[in-house]
Design an enzyme around this catalytic site. Structure first.
Site, PDB file in Angstrom:
ATOM      1  N   SER B 119      -5.688  -2.427  -6.046  1.00  0.00           N
ATOM      2  CA  SER B 119      -4.560  -2.549  -5.125  1.00  0.00           C
ATOM      3  C   SER B 119      -4.880  -3.434  -3.926  1.00  0.00           C
ATOM      4  O   SER B 119      -3.992  -3.872  -3.223  1.00  0.00           O
ATOM      5  CB  SER B 119      -4.098  -1.167  -4.653  1.00  0.00           C
ATOM      6  N   LYS B 157      -5.435   0.712   2.378  1.00  0.00           N
ATOM      7  CA  LYS B 157      -4.346  -0.272   2.506  1.00  0.00           C
ATOM      8  C   LYS B 157      -4.379  -0.935   3.890  1.00  0.00           C
ATOM      9  O   LYS B 157      -4.996  -0.439   4.812  1.00  0.00           O
ATOM     10  CB  LYS B 157      -2.988   0.427   2.347  1.00  0.00           C
TER      11      LYS B 157
END
Lengths: 199, 199
Positions: B119, B157
DNA sequence: ATAAAAGAGTACATAAGGAGTACATTATGA
DNA sequence: TCATAATGTACTCCTTATGTACTCTTTTAT
């Protein structure tokens, strides 16, 4: 100096860690028992005690869920918390409590280089990254190598051998094209074995 | 000065090493016996003793699985060759000729995680990479953070604060979309400070 | 031929793993 | 507030796994 743990101690410590990572609070004695499938709270208590006395846990005596994972030590190691995957709780890595970067990265015939430029960015190697190279004079196709071209310029690229003694050096960047050379213009100096970056 | 080993001693030492690599704990005497196909614990014990006296192993005498591999230290540093840029000779870094990864990566309140998944691949963080996190409870926009969502799932993230107490967690992967949350659903656990990878 | 190395087998003390129970204390909910 | 369930802790008792010290035999290498 870390004291060695027995199997059950290790298992209990792992269980506590993953419970904590998932729920952000400490488990109860019987809760640990459920995870490791041991019915007796006394047994769990005994092993938790030995984890405390070995310095892996602290305990706040007056209350439930009063265990504490020992705070970070900043000696030779990094505390290893576990694996992080998007959308999941952090999963503890069984038996592994710490990570020693030097043990991972150092080795015989290795040296470090700092990468300048983005020619290998699609391989996750970015400007200013440190790469660790194992010094060797040949390499397999597909490996990332340090190549010396015409005894003058050096570059970090994917290595591929083509027909007719042609060597191709491929960047990992769609904006750049592979370069081909007669093989005797190219000298392999080493192979990429590790990499690091600070932010 | 390393003393020479007999064939069996070497075999036993190898077995211990590979057992340790595989299971992350030391084998028992009888466990070693199973690997090298020798039924007598006394025999294994005798050769383990000689490995200890020759300095290849250490032993914690009072306990099971109490053997320890002698750490063969590779030295503290990597030779630092310089900077490598496509199309140029390697340029020396003035004043620096060695690199100590631990000095670069260790620090207070840091811990390591292994990243699972892609990701954050566009940030050069790939599946199985190790990331080093500085433990802190807040972070600035644009930093890469470890975030705990609803006390259950954890993720790595980019962090961005939007209006009205909304927090956006952005992956670095064009195939994935940013996620938005009311800020009290998100707990910042730390900020990415370094990263490493082995090949 | 000889010594060193490799191996079997056995016996024993003890560390490790586990069950179960009892009890005082702490949360929890009505 | 108060009753009740949940919890930590301290015991005891038990079984199994393990390290170690022996002695004796077989194989290997020089």
């Amino acid at each position: 100096m870390k004291l060695a743990l027995t199997r059950l101690e290790q298992r209990i410590l792992d269980s506590i860690k993953s419970y904590h990572l998932q729920y952000n609070e400490m488990p109860t004695i019987r809760g640990i028992g459920k995870i490791v499938d041991i019915s007796s709270p006394g047994t769990i208590g005994r092993y938790v005690n030995s984890l405390v006395s070995k310095g892996y846990l602290q305990r706040d005596k007056r209350t439930w869920r009063g265990l504490k994972l020992i705070s970070f030590d900043n000696g030779e190691y990094l505390p290893l918390m576990g694996r992080i995957a998007a959308g999941k709780p952090i999963e503890a890595i069984s038996g592994e409590n710490e990570l020693n970067p030097n043990a991972l990265l150092l080795g015989e015939n290795r040296y470090a280089l700092q990468v300048i430029g983005d020619s290998m960015i699609d391989a996750g190697i970015r400007d200013r990254d440190w790469v660790i190279i194992h010094s060797q004079e040949s390499a397999d196709d597909g490996q990332i190598v340090v190549a010396l071209i015409d005894h003058t310029e050096t570059t970090l690229k994917y290595l591929h051998h083509l027909k007719n003694d042609i060597v191709e050096l491929r960047p990992a960047n769609t904006a750049l094209s592979p370069m081909r050379y007669i093989s005797d213009r190219i000298l392999i100096q080493g192979v990429l074995v590790a990499q690091m970056r600070t932010y």
